[in-house]
Scaffold this active site. Structure first.
Site, PDB file in Angstrom:
ATOM      1  CE  LYS A 190      46.609  40.916  34.804  1.00 41.73           C
ATOM      2  NZ  LYS A 190      46.440  40.714  33.360  1.00 41.73           N
ATOM      3  CE  LYS A 246      44.809  44.461  35.307  1.00 42.24           C
ATOM      4  NZ  LYS A 246      44.857  43.868  34.014  1.00 42.24           N
TER       5      LYS A 246
END
Ligand code: PBG
Length: 337
Positions: free
Chosen positions: A207, A261
């Site tokens: 992420k 992400k």
């Protein structure tokens, strides 16, 4: 010479031939996006009388528990396999440790239970496991009073407690999104010792500290104190190999699935992760990615639904098995059950 390449001096029209009709294109398509690939992120806020639309995410609202249940039923009816829930406290319930997240009578438990009671096992319910929505300083964990930075080890203990609350409420999958070291192992151990060995973990493994989370912070009512950021715990957008290290650690700690992400800005990472691991790979097409499409479409500058389909297909083509996207409902309407 590979036979699919044109031979010099002997022009071939093989590639064009297979693009001639929609049926031919369908037959030879190498990526198939289906409703089964999609997960819808949903927000549910404590203390609301009516759903509150999120200005920067057209079509997305903060739900009441009853409007959440209605929306989840609608999405299940469209054939979506899963949702990911972001429960939000009343603003006055935020504190330094995010304790409202763990309140046994709080929004976390009530929202998950209501959804599970409504749809049972017809839909996979994922619970985002983080504290930023619940802390008054807006960081993803507990701060170390000496440094002001997030205290990694104190935070993963809270994540473990939160995961147990989410699992007890009925969540099928716990999705830790705070990027603390050791969070997956701590959550796995806590779930097992609390008697939830079948609750799965989807790690937000790679992420990035992205500017594309802007609209989410409006949706989740999160402001980082003092104009701070998450660069001390989320990944540096310049790093690719580091993502593979993050993923390897999370799989070793027991992650059942891993996530990259944002999605479109990191398709190279999605492809590399897919090549490296055997567990399902998810990618999160985040709030900013959605908002950009919506904003340009509103101005008539692009064909919004066509761009949405192209973008989410690209995420799958890069190697994602699962795509979390605010377009999930709209795409399910187009793709069918
Ligand atoms: C943290 C979390 C965030 C998102 C999902 N989980 C925000 C952040 O890290 O700042 C972003 C999702 C999006 O932008 O759509 N709880």
């Amino acid at each position: 010479m590979p036979s699919s390449l044109p031979v010099p001096g002997f022009p071939t029209r093989r590639l064009r031939r297979l693009r001639r009709t929609p049926a031919l294109r369908r037959l030879v398509a190498q990526t198939r996006l289906t409703t089964d690939d999609l997960v819808a992120p949903l927000f549910v806020a404590d203390g609301l009388d009516a759903p509150r639309p999120v200005g920067s995410l057209p079509g997305v609202s903060q739900h009441t528990i009853s409007s959440l249940v209605e929306e989840v039923r609608r999405l299940a009816g469209l054939g979506l396999p899963g949702v990911i829930l972001f429960p939000l406290p009343r603003p006055e319930d935020k504190d330094a440790t995010g304790s409202a997240a763990l309140d046994p009578d709080g929004i976390t438990r009530r929202a998950i239970e209501a959804v599970k009671n409504a749809v049972g096992d017809d839909l996979v319910v994922m619970a985002d496991c983080c504290l930023d929505e619940f802390t008054d300083h807006g960081h993803c964990g507990i701060l170390d009073p000496r440094t002001g930075d997030v205290d990694n080890d104190a935070t993963i203990e809270r994540y473990a407690d939160l995961a147990v609350v989410q699992a007890a409420a009925g969540a099928d999958i716990i999705a830790p999104s705070g990027m603390m070291d050791g969070q997956v192992g701590a959550i796995r151990a806590a779930l097992d010792s609390a008697g939830n060995p079948t609750t799965a973990v989807l790690a937000y493994a790679a992420k990035y500290a992205s500017a594309l989370y802007g609209p989410f912070r409006e949706a989740a009512d999160v402001t980082i104190v003092g104009g701070g950021d998450r660069k001390g715990y989320q990944q540096d957008p310049r790093n690719r190999r580091e993502a593979l290290a993050e993923v390897a650690l999370d799989v070793a700690e027991g992650a059942d699935m891993v996530m990259v992400k944002p999605a479109l800005t990191y398709l190279d990472v999605v492809a590399e992760v897919r090549a490296m691991v055997d567990v399902p790979v998810a990618a999160y097409h985040v709030s900013g990615e959605y908002a950009m499409v919506k904003a340009a479409a509103e101005r008539g500058w692009i064909d919004g639904p066509a761009v949405a389909l192209e973008q989410i297909t690209a995420v799958k083509r890069a190697g994602a098995d699962i795509v979390l996207t605010y377009f999930a409902g709209e795409l399910a309407e187009v793709l069918g059950a």
